[in-house]
Scaffold this motif. Structure first.
Motif, PDB file in Angstrom:
ATOM      1  N   SER A 248       0.815  -1.216   0.000  1.00  0.00           N
ATOM      2  CA  SER A 248       0.000   0.000   0.000  1.00  0.00           C
ATOM      3  C   SER A 248       0.847   1.263   0.000  1.00  0.00           C
ATOM      4  CB  SER A 248      -0.932   0.007   1.213  1.00  0.00           C
ATOM      5  OG  SER A 248      -0.185  -0.095   2.416  1.00  0.00           O
ATOM      6  N   GLU A 249       2.140   1.129   0.362  1.00  0.00           N
ATOM      7  CA  GLU A 249       3.038   2.286   0.427  1.00  0.00           C
ATOM      8  C   GLU A 249       4.058   2.283  -0.709  1.00  0.00           C
ATOM      9  OE1 GLU A 249       2.567   4.671   2.823  1.00  0.00           O
ATOM     10  OE2 GLU A 249       0.788   3.453   3.215  1.00  0.00           O
ATOM     11  N   TYR A 250       3.871   1.419  -1.681  1.00  0.00           N
ATOM     12  CA  TYR A 250       4.903   1.243  -2.696  1.00  0.00           C
ATOM     13  C   TYR A 250       5.189   2.530  -3.449  1.00  0.00           C
ATOM     14  CZ  TYR A 250       7.609  -0.811  -6.498  1.00  0.00           C
ATOM     15  OH  TYR A 250       8.606  -1.108  -7.391  1.00  0.00           O
ATOM     16  N   GLU A 251       4.175   3.255  -3.805  1.00  0.00           N
ATOM     17  CA  GLU A 251       4.370   4.448  -4.635  1.00  0.00           C
ATOM     18  C   GLU A 251       5.244   5.484  -3.959  1.00  0.00           C
ATOM     19  OE1 GLU A 251       1.749   7.258  -7.606  1.00  0.00           O
ATOM     20  OE2 GLU A 251       0.738   6.204  -5.985  1.00  0.00           O
ATOM     21  N   THR A 252       5.134   5.611  -2.638  1.00  0.00           N
ATOM     22  CA  THR A 252       5.887   6.641  -1.921  1.00  0.00           C
ATOM     23  C   THR A 252       7.134   6.113  -1.227  1.00  0.00           C
ATOM     24  OG1 THR A 252       4.481   6.305   0.025  1.00  0.00           O
ATOM     25  CG2 THR A 252       3.814   8.022  -1.528  1.00  0.00           C
ATOM     26  N   ALA A 253       7.205   4.806  -1.002  1.00  0.00           N
ATOM     27  CA  ALA A 253       8.299   4.262  -0.186  1.00  0.00           C
ATOM     28  C   ALA A 253       9.373   3.558  -0.986  1.00  0.00           C
ATOM     29  CB  ALA A 253       7.738   3.301   0.859  1.00  0.00           C
TER      30      ALA A 253
END
Length: 602
Positions: A324-329
């Motif tokens: 769920s955090e792939y885009e930012t992390a």
């Protein structure tokens, strides 16, 4: 995360629809309903609660050779009778079941209301039958109306619809799973294979944009533009008995006890004469990889942590990212990046989105999943199956074990292939002891005193799980299982982090489960003793001679094995503790509140 079903063919559909919904309740159990077409109208029966509540509410068995059904996990609107599916248009001529989220339903609903349509629920789904009705009045052709309706939808959906006076089921898929089952005298549609596994093992996994029209003696499959398409027919190798509870009180208990056989299936043929033997990935497959990114959610994330520690220790640059955090992390991605998606169902929305983003950035993608033909298996460059068989209990058990073993083998192949990386010096011993893992799990199942321990510490304020190295992801998974099914407060920590804040919560009413793997246990012991000095009872989870045994109140024993597999054996003991605690608390173990098995919405 809802479950939808449809059936058309000879004989009455109702019994099949109801049994299929019971097989899909792991996808949602807030409400349930069916709609049956019998030549004298579309009859809808639905209510809040579980499928058993629906069955008991029927004063007679509705008759009809075709119908649709739904078991709900609420997203839009509370679990009420009105919000239960199927939903219909104002006249009750069109009935629809839907899994997914319609993002523009407010706008569509307002337009339809302006045109005179009246709504009875709070759901996003209800716009769909009204749209189909609106376009049927313009085109006088249901298939065209269905296509026009879905063209207006934004979001994700698997939809099945029936219409008064028509012997056909219309279905469309975009972003939510939908499988077509091919029986001898009938056709099925469902969110997942277990729904119709008692009737057929021949399936077609529908793809995004597919439109299928089922009639009593045939089916038609077309793409979004209406062009006929062919999809391969696959045979599911799951035994129908694997999807039932059998002699066990709960699916979860059965699946815990199924681990010796599921692990044997995971391992079978993958170690040959002391060497990794992954048929899908022969030596040299990953020679161009220099960075690995694991993406996953929930239990699969903990399995990914397990694999990443092994890979990192072999000298491979590795990240573990919550999907769920792939885009930012995420860090940089290029053609030398391997994005490994770990997902039991192969349909987890956040994980699918992460894989797509990784591919868009140029990365190579690999799915580690349990379901052949799942969306992630089809969309990734490669797939490696964990071969655990069907898992119905919402709280994952055997799939975690099989994921961790599969990832351990994959990491060894990567360590052999990736330049400048190297397998561990004791790889031969690690692979040799892997063969004993199923038998070791069986030993735990036969000798555990987890039930007595669960009873002893029932009613504690909090439950903490700690571990170092490979014991850390096991501590996280142990805590997740406990909180999922007992509803009691539980947390998992890397052992060394206990004194950096969480120790403030420790009292004599806070039992500490300390996981010992035979590697990096010193830190675990030190922190366990610190907690004990504040009054907390310590339960060691490890071999009989684990370093904490001499100070712990008791030990949940595991057989002696290689440190890589010790954590998985410890996890079995923790699964049993969670199960028995939940059973003593009379929790709905297979259907924990607010949760569903396959998270297909972001």
């Amino acid at each position: 995360m809802c479950g939808i079903v449809a059936r058309i063919g000879r004989g009455n559909a109702t019994e099949t629809l109801l049994s299929s919904l019971e097989s899909l309740e792991y996808r949602g159990y807030d409400s349930a309903g069916i709609a049956v077409q019998n030549g004298s109208g579309v009859k809808v029966h639905k209510c809040s609660g579980e499928v058993s509540d629906l069955k008991s509410s029927l004063d007679h068995e509705p008759h009809g050779n075709m119908g649709i059904g739904h078991t709900r996990w609420s997203t839009h609107g509370p679990p009420t009778d009105e919000n239960a599916h199927p939903h219909t248009d104002s006249a009750g001529d069109v009935a629809v079941v839907h899994n997914g989220v319609i993002e523009n339903y407010d706008e569509l609903k307002a337009e339809l209301q302006e045109n005179g349509h009246e709504f009875e629920s709070d759901t996003d789904t209800e716009v769909i039958p009204h749209l189909i009705d609106e376009y049927r009045s313009e085109t006088d052709d249901t298939e065209t109306a269905v296509r026009r309706a879905v063209d207006t939808l934004e979001g994700s959906y698997a939809i099945a619809a029936i219409v008064d006076g028509e012997e056909a089921v219309y279905a469309v898929r975009k972003g939510s799973p939908l499988v077509l089952g091919l029986g001898a005298d009938e056709w099925y549609l469902a969110s997942d294979v277990p729904a119709f596994l008692d009737h057929t093992d021949e399936v077609i996994y529908l793809e995004d944009g597919d439109v299928v029209v089922l009639e009593p003696d045939s089916y038609r499959l077309t793409d979004a533009e209406g062009t006929p398409v062919e999809r391969s027919v696959e045979t599911v190798d799951w035994d129908p008995e694997d999807a039932g509870k059998g002699e066990y009180d709960h699916y979860m208990l059965k699946e815990i006890h199924n681990q010796p056989s599921s692990l044997a299936n995971t391992i079978d043929g993958r170690v040959d004469d002391g060497e990794i033997s992954l048929e899908e990935f022969p030596p040299g497959t990953f020679a161009d990889v220099d960075t690995v990114q694991f993406v996953a959610c929930g239990t699969s994330y903990h399995a990914a942590l397990y694999g990443s520690q092994l890979l990192r220790s072999a000298g491979v640059r590795t990240d573990v990212i919550r999907a769920s955090e792939y885009e930012t992390a995420t860090g940089p991605v290029d053609e030398n990046t391997l994005v490994v998606a770990v997902t039991q169902s192969g349909e987890t929305a956040d994980t699918l989105d992460a894989v797509r983003k990784g591919a868009d950035r140029g990365g190579r993608t690999l799915a580690v999943t349990n379901v052949v033909g799942s969306t992630i298996a089809r969309e990734s460059d490669d797939a490696l199956y964990i071969r655990a068989g069907p898992e119905v209990g919402v709280a994952a058990t055997k799939t975690f074990s099989s994921q961790a073993v599969t990832l351990a083998l994959l990491t060894q192949r990567l360590a052999e292939d990736v330049p400048e990386a190297s397998p561990p010096g004791d790889q031969a011993e690690m692979l040799e002891t892997l063969a004993d893992l199923p038998a070791h799990v069986e030993t735990i199942l036969e000798s555990t005193h987890a039930e007595e321990l669960a009873r002893e510490y029932l009613g504690s304020e909090s439950y903490f799980f700690i571990g170092s190295g490979l014991g850390h992801p096991v501590s996280l998974e142990g805590a997740l299982k406990f909180k999922e099914i007992t509803y009691e407060h539980a947390e998992g920590f890397a052992a060394g982090q206990l004194k950096h804040g969480p120790l403030a919560l420790v009292t004599e009413e806070s039992p500490i489960f300390a996981i010992c793997t035979g590697n990096a246990d010193g830190k675990t012991k030190t922190n366990a003793i610190e907690a004990q000095s504040r009054g907390a009872p310590i339960i060691a989870v490890g071999s009989a001679d684990n370093p904490i045994a001499d100070v712990a109140e008791t030990t949940l024993e595991i057989p002696d094995t290689h440190p890589v597999w010790a954590g998985l054996l410890a996890n079995v003991q923790l699964q049993l503790v969670s199960y028995h605690a939940a059973d003593l608390l009379e929790r709905p173990i297979d259907k924990p509140r607010n949760l569903a098995k396959s998270v297909t919405v972001e």
